[in-house]
Write an enzyme that holds these catalytic residues in place. Structure first.
Site, PDB file in Angstrom:
ATOM      1  N   CYS A  59       0.824  -1.216   0.000  1.00 51.80           N
ATOM      2  CA  CYS A  59       0.000   0.000   0.000  1.00 51.80           C
ATOM      3  C   CYS A  59       0.854   1.261   0.000  1.00 51.80           C
ATOM      4  O   CYS A  59       0.903   1.993  -0.973  1.00 51.80           O
ATOM      5  CB  CYS A  59      -0.916   0.003   1.223  1.00 51.80           C
ATOM      6  SG  CYS A  59      -2.233  -1.212   1.162  1.00 51.80           S
TER       7      CYS A  59
ATOM      8  N   GLU B  91       4.144   1.452   2.105  1.00 50.82           N
ATOM      9  CA  GLU B  91       5.262   1.203   3.009  1.00 50.82           C
ATOM     10  C   GLU B  91       6.608   1.354   2.293  1.00 50.82           C
ATOM     11  O   GLU B  91       6.899   0.611   1.361  1.00 50.82           O
ATOM     12  CB  GLU B  91       5.170  -0.207   3.590  1.00 50.82           C
ATOM     13  CG  GLU B  91       3.823  -0.532   4.204  1.00 50.82           C
ATOM     14  CD  GLU B  91       2.890  -1.288   3.262  1.00 50.82           C
ATOM     15  OE1 GLU B  91       2.022  -0.622   2.648  1.00 50.82           O
ATOM     16  OE2 GLU B  91       3.017  -2.504   3.142  1.00 50.82           O
TER      17      GLU B  91
END
Length: 840
Positions: A437, A439
């Site tokens: 997502c 990170e």
């Protein structure tokens, strides 16, 4: 470099590949599970790392292979498009329990044949007591398991599956191939002495890498042979030539280094796909594709070996293939990761290790490929800093304007120093990519354990009001009778204590799962492409990577901010509401009771019980029971007081409107999760780091959460990421961005997620694009970390919900990923529709 902005149309080949990809419901296949189990039964007495390697070898030597019609890039984990294999070494009981429902469930259904069910039933018998999830459970403290049962947090991502969430050294394989890795391992083996204290472990690990890398080479050769066989039977001259070229490519890569851009594309794909075969982890992210692929593209363009048109078609083929990979999750997890997403994040632009912008021709072509295929994968991202070419952002904004929810935008000026603060060298931090997502990490050197758990920050607040009791059980520490608290400081301290206690239990859960993966499922193939596993002689799961982190994410920032602010203002400053009243309001859901369907069921049960007791129940009495249940049994006077409290709450300033007092309060709320977390260490010797994002779990986990003091009703969605709660950011997109920017994005080094939704008219024309880029620049200048967007009207989404047959290709941004809107559950669709629709 001046970009040649040629718009290349999607080819007929790509249209055909996409059409075939989505022709049927995804299917579960049993070949991998069967072959894995067959191998395990033959290697009972061998070390686990060797058993993993031999199982990988057995699978790749025997799993059915296929070349799909019109493919230029080959290699498929399943025979059926978008199918998925099964990974019983991690968990299996959930799938066995869903055999009869997985095809009809609301989120991510899969077809599974009766033959497959029968094969898997036999396979699963072997795995009882042997899975990572069962071992992890034995390592968890009793209070940890109780907290999980009561939905304070969930580490289910890795509890039931592989870890994934990694980017490997793609460039190394492109350069030297697996034969190069094999030579590197042989040199390491030659330096071992049998008298070394760690000889046994090192030797077994290195031998397992040799087996795994050779298995990958042999697998590619199977495809080379299949391509030749299909070419012999093919009557179409053009396709015959394509198949022979495919055979040539597969005979060379990934065994050897790539000599052409086409070979580099094929080599990349074999690595990407085989990582999924070895383990069921998702978010295996391609990373900086535009950087490690560019030398091959540039050389072929200069030499005339390739045209830009063919290069973009090869990229389009890869983009389609990334959507061919799939994964089945249990029903609850499918709600949290809805949309069949594998979160394969591919990022373009940004700096090199020396701090020089390296946006190139391929960076633009990555955007063009996403424009062509209009599919959820790859989860395209772009890096932004003050050296980013303006035309690159214009190109990215044009993609955003299509409504596909891509790309996501990331700020080098925050992420690079944030990673340096976590111990990365400046050179490594400058070369970060994004995993899954949102990170950030350094590719090829990191085992980040991103998405290690979802921590619901609203649940500890509930425990403050209940003094640690949930559903009649004492599941947490006692922090005192909330009705006797005399200051906000006392209340806030109680919340911090509940947070700290539960964060500690979450760490216990994650560490237990971490140890279980190291003991039962080390991954030698993955480890061959992560520094410095070969040098250290240990797998990634045992601490072989240079950088080791664990990154569970907290969510609920907006609701927690508005809730605590409401208590501070209404109870302790304005003294208009007591804590006792707040406690009661939450218990009765502000008098809103429950939804009508649930009320009907309860009414039927009450009426049935009365009848069983021999009592007569009139229609009027049934209506009275229904009304009472629906309202929670609240009197008219009491409801008026509850409505008054709701009115007071609604009048307060809310997070997301550029109100400094509230926004700085949000910063402190975020610290209650991020600061305690970073004091913990994981079994691989690394540090915990916070992320502030929920993927799409804010919807299903909100359905397990009671009412909150911000006026949010029970069992409704929680605000996503660090975004304001839906409908509360009423002062426009810039005000919302200003609020989010006041959070400390540096300390949340596992990523923050900021969603915004725009009406399509907001980005129309040149001025709309320029305004949009100005918003991103302004947010990033204030040290915001990430932004992502939906550009779609509310009316379109509602129509798509009501007439899904007309919107089969509608892709939207869900959380840190995009998905086909019609593949999402109704509750998640409703959450996206409810997000504030902005305009400039």
């Amino acid at each position: 470099m001046e970009h040649n902005d040629i718009e290349i149309k999607k080819s007929l080949r790509i249209n055909k590949l996409i059409e075939d990809l989505y022709a049927n419901m995804p299917e579960i296949e049993a070949d991998r599970a069967y072959l894995l189990t067959e191998s395990y039964r033959q290697t009972e007495d061998e070390p686990i790392i060797m058993r993993r390697a031999r199982a990988f070898e057995h699978i790749l030597n025997n799993i059915p292979i296929t070349i799909r019609d019109q493919e230029l890039i080959v290699g498929s984990a399943t025979i059926s498009p978008r199918g998925c294999q099964v990974f019983p070494e991690f968990s299996y009981s959930w799938l066995e329990g869903e055999f009869d429902t997985i095809a009809t469930r609301s989120s991510d259904p899969f077809y599974i044949s009766e033959d497959t069910k029968n094969i898997l039933k036999d396979v699963f018998k072997y795995w009882k007591g042997r899975t990572t999830s069962e071992l992890a459970t034995t390592y968890m403290a009793p209070e940890t398991k109780m907290a999980m049962e009561h939905n304070i947090f969930t580490p289910g991502n890795y509890f039931y599956n592989g870890v994934g969430h990694v980017t490997v050294c793609y460039e190394k394989i492109l350069k030297i191939g697996f034969e190069g890795i094999i030579n590197e391992v042989k040199k390491a083996l030659s330096k071992l002495k049998v008298s070394d204290m760690d000889y046994v472990k090192r030797n077994e690990f290195l031998q397992s890498v040799l087996i795994s890398c050779q298995a990958a080479i042999d697998y590619a050769n199977r495809y080379a042979k299949l391509a030749v066989e299909e070419a012999k039977k093919c009557n179409d001259k053009t396709r015959k030539e394509e198949l022979m070229l495919i055979a040539h490519n597969c005979s060379r890569v990934p065994a050897q280094g790539a000599a052409t851009f086409y070979e580099a594309c094929q080599s990349f794909w074999f690595v990407q796909m085989l990582l999924q075969v070895e383990s069921s982890g998702h978010s295996i992210s391609p990373g900086r594709f535009d950087q490690y692929m560019f030398p091959y593209y540039e050389a072929d363009i200069k030499s005339g070996k390739i045209t830009k048109e063919f290069a973009i078609e090869l990229m389009d083929c890869i983009w389609v293939k990334l959507n061919d990979l799939n994964k089945a999750r249990d029903a609850a997890s499918a709600e949290g990761f809805a949309g069949y997403s594998l979160f394969q994040n591919l990022i373009a632009g940004g700096q090199n290790k020396d701090g020089v912008d390296v946006t190139n021709e391929l960076s633009y072509m990555c955007i063009e490929a996403s424009m062509h295929v209009m599919l959820p994968q790859p989860s395209l991202s772009v890096r932004v800093w003050n050296g980013t070419p303006h035309e690159f952002l214009i190109k990215a904004a044009k993609l955003t304007r299509t409504g596909i929810g891509l790309p996501a935008y990331y700020n080098d000026e925050v992420i690079i120093p944030g990673l340096v603060n976590r111990g990365l060298t400046l050179a490594d931090a400058r070369e970060y990519n994004i995993i899954g997502c949102v990170e950030p990490q350094k590719a090829g050197k990191t085992e980040g354990w991103h998405d290690a758990a979802f921590f619901n920050m609203l649940r500890p607040l509930e425990l403050v009001f209940s003094n640690g009791i949930d559903q009649g059980k004492q599941i947490s520490i006692e922090t005192g009778d909330v009705e006797k608290m005399t200051s906000f400081e006392e209340f806030f301290e109680a919340y911090q204590k509940q947070m700290n206690y539960m964060i500690g239990l979450m760490v216990n859960a994650d560490n237990a799962i971490d140890v279980a993966h190291g003991e039962r499922c080390p991954l030698p193939f993955l480890s061959s492409m992560i520094e410095d596993c070969i040098g250290r002689g240990k797998s990634v799961q045992e601490g072989g990577a240079v950088y080791n982190f664990t990154g569970p994410q907290g969510f609920g920032i907006a609701n927690m901010t508005d809730s605590l602010y409401a208590i501070k203002k209404l109870v302790f400053e304005d003294r208009k509401v007591t804590l006792a009243e707040f406690k009661h309001a939450l218990e009765v859901n502000f008098g809103k009771g429950i939804d009508s369907a649930a009320a009907e069921e309860i009414t039927k049960e009450v009426a049935s019980n009365l009848l069983k007791q021999g009592k007569q129940v009139t229609e009027q009495e049934i209506r009275d029971i229904y009304t009472s249940v629906l309202s929670g049994g609240i009197s008219k006077e009491e409801q008026e007081r509850l409505n008054y409290i709701l009115d007071l709450i609604s009048e307060l300033p809310k997070y997301g409107n550029d109100v400094t007092e509230v926004d700085m309060f949000a910063r402190e709320v975020a610290y209650t999760y991020s600061k305690p977390l970073e004091t913990f260490r994981n079994p691989r010797g690394g540090q915990y780091q916070a992320g502030l994002y929920p993927v799409s779990a804010n919807v299903p986990l909100g359905a397990q959460t009671g009412a909150t003091p911000d006026g949010r009703f029970a069992f409704t969605p929680i605000a996503d990421g660090v975004s304001p709660a839906s409908g509360r950011d009423t002062n426009g997109p810039t005000a919302a961005a200003n609020s989010v920017a006041k959070l400390d994005h540096y300390i949340a080094s596992n990523g923050t997620l900021f969603n915004q939704k725009f009406h399509p008219s907001a980005l129309s024309g040149v001025r709309g694009l320029e305004n949009f880029i100005s918003l991103i620049r302004a947010f990033f200048d204030q040290k915001g970390s990430h932004m992502q967007f939906n550009v779609v009207s509310r009316d379109t989404l509602i129509d798509a919900q009501n007439h899904p047959e007309n919107y089969k290709n509608l892709v939207v941004r869900v959380a840190g990923y995009s998905a086909l809107f019609t593949s999402l559950s109704r509750s998640l669709q409703d959450d996206i529709i409810a997000r504030t629709e902005q305009g400039f």
